[in-house]
Scaffold this active site. Structure first.
Site, PDB file in Angstrom:
ATOM      1  CG  HIS A 184      16.255 -31.912 -18.693  1.00  0.00           C
ATOM      2  ND1 HIS A 184      16.683 -30.767 -18.219  1.00  0.00           N
ATOM      3  CD2 HIS A 184      16.467 -32.207 -20.061  1.00  0.00           C
ATOM      4  CE1 HIS A 184      17.231 -30.502 -19.603  1.00  0.00           C
ATOM      5  NE2 HIS A 184      17.006 -31.139 -20.466  1.00  0.00           N
ATOM      6  CB  CYS A 209       9.798 -25.050 -11.514  1.00  0.00           C
ATOM      7  SG  CYS A 209      11.317 -25.810 -10.634  1.00  0.00           S
ATOM      8  CB  THR A 212      17.931 -25.508 -24.233  1.00  0.00           C
ATOM      9  OG1 THR A 212      17.160 -26.763 -24.001  1.00  0.00           O
ATOM     10  CG2 THR A 212      18.694 -25.813 -25.468  1.00  0.00           C
ATOM     11  CB  CYS A 258      12.450 -23.102 -13.517  1.00  0.00           C
ATOM     12  SG  CYS A 258      12.635 -24.792 -14.193  1.00  0.00           S
ATOM     13  CG  ASP A 312      11.558 -33.091 -25.652  1.00  0.00           C
ATOM     14  OD1 ASP A 312      12.533 -32.988 -25.088  1.00  0.00           O
ATOM     15  OD2 ASP A 312      11.321 -32.314 -26.811  1.00  0.00           O
ATOM     16  CG  ASN A 372      21.987 -32.614 -23.309  1.00  0.00           C
ATOM     17  OD1 ASN A 372      22.823 -33.532 -23.968  1.00  0.00           O
ATOM     18  ND2 ASN A 372      20.759 -32.537 -24.049  1.00  0.00           N
ATOM     19  CG  HIS A 403      16.421 -35.689 -23.367  1.00  0.00           C
ATOM     20  ND1 HIS A 403      16.092 -34.786 -24.085  1.00  0.00           N
ATOM     21  CD2 HIS A 403      17.389 -34.852 -22.649  1.00  0.00           C
ATOM     22  CE1 HIS A 403      16.387 -33.678 -23.835  1.00  0.00           C
ATOM     23  NE2 HIS A 403      17.265 -33.366 -23.007  1.00  0.00           N
ATOM     24  CG  HIS A 448      15.142 -25.550  -9.849  1.00  0.00           C
ATOM     25  ND1 HIS A 448      14.623 -25.520 -11.064  1.00  0.00           N
ATOM     26  CD2 HIS A 448      16.183 -24.938  -9.644  1.00  0.00           C
ATOM     27  CE1 HIS A 448      15.829 -24.873 -11.617  1.00  0.00           C
ATOM     28  NE2 HIS A 448      16.762 -24.596 -10.958  1.00  0.00           N
TER      29      HIS A 448
HETATM   30  P1  AMP Z   1      18.024 -29.726 -23.091  1.00  0.00           P
HETATM   31  O1  AMP Z   1      18.438 -29.542 -24.748  1.00  0.00           O
HETATM   32  O2  AMP Z   1      18.570 -31.255 -22.759  1.00  0.00           O
HETATM   33  O3  AMP Z   1      18.021 -28.784 -22.020  1.00  0.00           O
HETATM   34  O4  AMP Z   1      16.621 -30.226 -23.413  1.00  0.00           O
HETATM   35  C1  AMP Z   1      15.421 -29.632 -23.095  1.00  0.00           C
HETATM   36  C2  AMP Z   1      14.338 -30.418 -23.916  1.00  0.00           C
HETATM   37  O5  AMP Z   1      13.057 -29.701 -23.318  1.00  0.00           O
HETATM   38  C3  AMP Z   1      14.304 -30.287 -25.356  1.00  0.00           C
HETATM   39  O6  AMP Z   1      14.252 -31.608 -25.750  1.00  0.00           O
HETATM   40  C4  AMP Z   1      12.820 -29.505 -25.434  1.00  0.00           C
HETATM   41  O7  AMP Z   1      12.191 -29.884 -26.505  1.00  0.00           O
HETATM   42  C5  AMP Z   1      12.198 -29.900 -24.190  1.00  0.00           C
HETATM   43  N1  AMP Z   1      11.084 -28.717 -24.005  1.00  0.00           N
HETATM   44  C6  AMP Z   1      11.141 -27.631 -23.798  1.00  0.00           C
HETATM   45  N2  AMP Z   1      10.331 -26.939 -23.521  1.00  0.00           N
HETATM   46  C7  AMP Z   1       9.173 -27.817 -23.245  1.00  0.00           C
HETATM   47  C8  AMP Z   1       7.947 -27.926 -22.999  1.00  0.00           C
HETATM   48  N3  AMP Z   1       7.084 -26.886 -22.485  1.00  0.00           N
HETATM   49  N4  AMP Z   1       7.319 -29.172 -22.942  1.00  0.00           N
HETATM   50  C9  AMP Z   1       8.070 -30.429 -23.190  1.00  0.00           C
HETATM   51  N5  AMP Z   1       9.056 -30.244 -23.416  1.00  0.00           N
HETATM   52  C10 AMP Z   1      10.167 -28.905 -23.445  1.00  0.00           C
HETATM   53 ZN    ZN Z   2      13.080 -25.875 -12.204  1.00  0.00          ZN
END
Ligand code: AMP
Ligand code: ZN
Length: 112
Positions: free
Chosen positions: A98, A6, A93, A3, A29, A85, A100, A45
């Site tokens: 999390h 994590c 994704t 993850c 982000d 989300n 935002h 987690h």
């Molecule tokens: P979600 O679409 O709500 O799952 O948002 C996942 C978010 O994680 C997206 O806005 C990505 O830009 C962000 N993200 C993915 N990998 C990283 C990372 N290594 N550091 C910071 N943000 C990340």
């Molecule tokens: Zn995790």
């Protein structure tokens, strides 16, 4: 566990940390959608909102105590938006719960 969040929390993947306490970690982000775009996550987690229950919801309360502190530290005096989300239809994704925090500009009034 494989993850990415994590790994960010444990420090094996770098992040731009903006806040941390016993149960919460927050970082910028990597692909910001607004001048301020911070992700706030529980250190524990949980894959998504769907896994929140009576036994583990204290971490969500801790997140919501942290959010106004983070917003103030980021200078979001004129407001901000908090989004989580959950699942396919919401285009989640990263499968680690999390929230935002988006702000620093007038955001679109349409959410969907
Ligand atoms: P979600 O679409 O709500 O799952 O948002 C996942 C978010 O994680 C997206 O806005 C990505 O830009 C962000 N993200 C993915 N990998 C990283 C990372 N290594 N550091 C910071 N943000 C990340
Ligand atoms: Zn995790």
């Amino acid at each position: 566990m494989d993850c990415i969040f994590c790994k960010i929390i444990e420090g094996s993947i770098p992040s731009a940390k903006v806040y941390e306490d016993e149960s919460v970690y927050a970082f910028r982000d990597i692909n910001p959608m607004a001048p301020v775009h911070v992700l706030v996550v529980p250190k524990k987690h949980l894959a998504s909102m769907d896994e929140v229950n009576e036994e583990n919801s204290e971490c969500v309360a801790a997140i919501f105590r942290a959010i106004p502190k983070i917003a103030a530290a980021e200078g979001l005096k004129n407001g901000y938006r908090v989004i989580s989300n959950c699942g396919e239809d919401a285009c989640q994704t990263v499968k680690h719960l999390h929230f935002h925090i988006l702000g620093g500009k007038k955001l679109p009034d349409q959410m969907a």
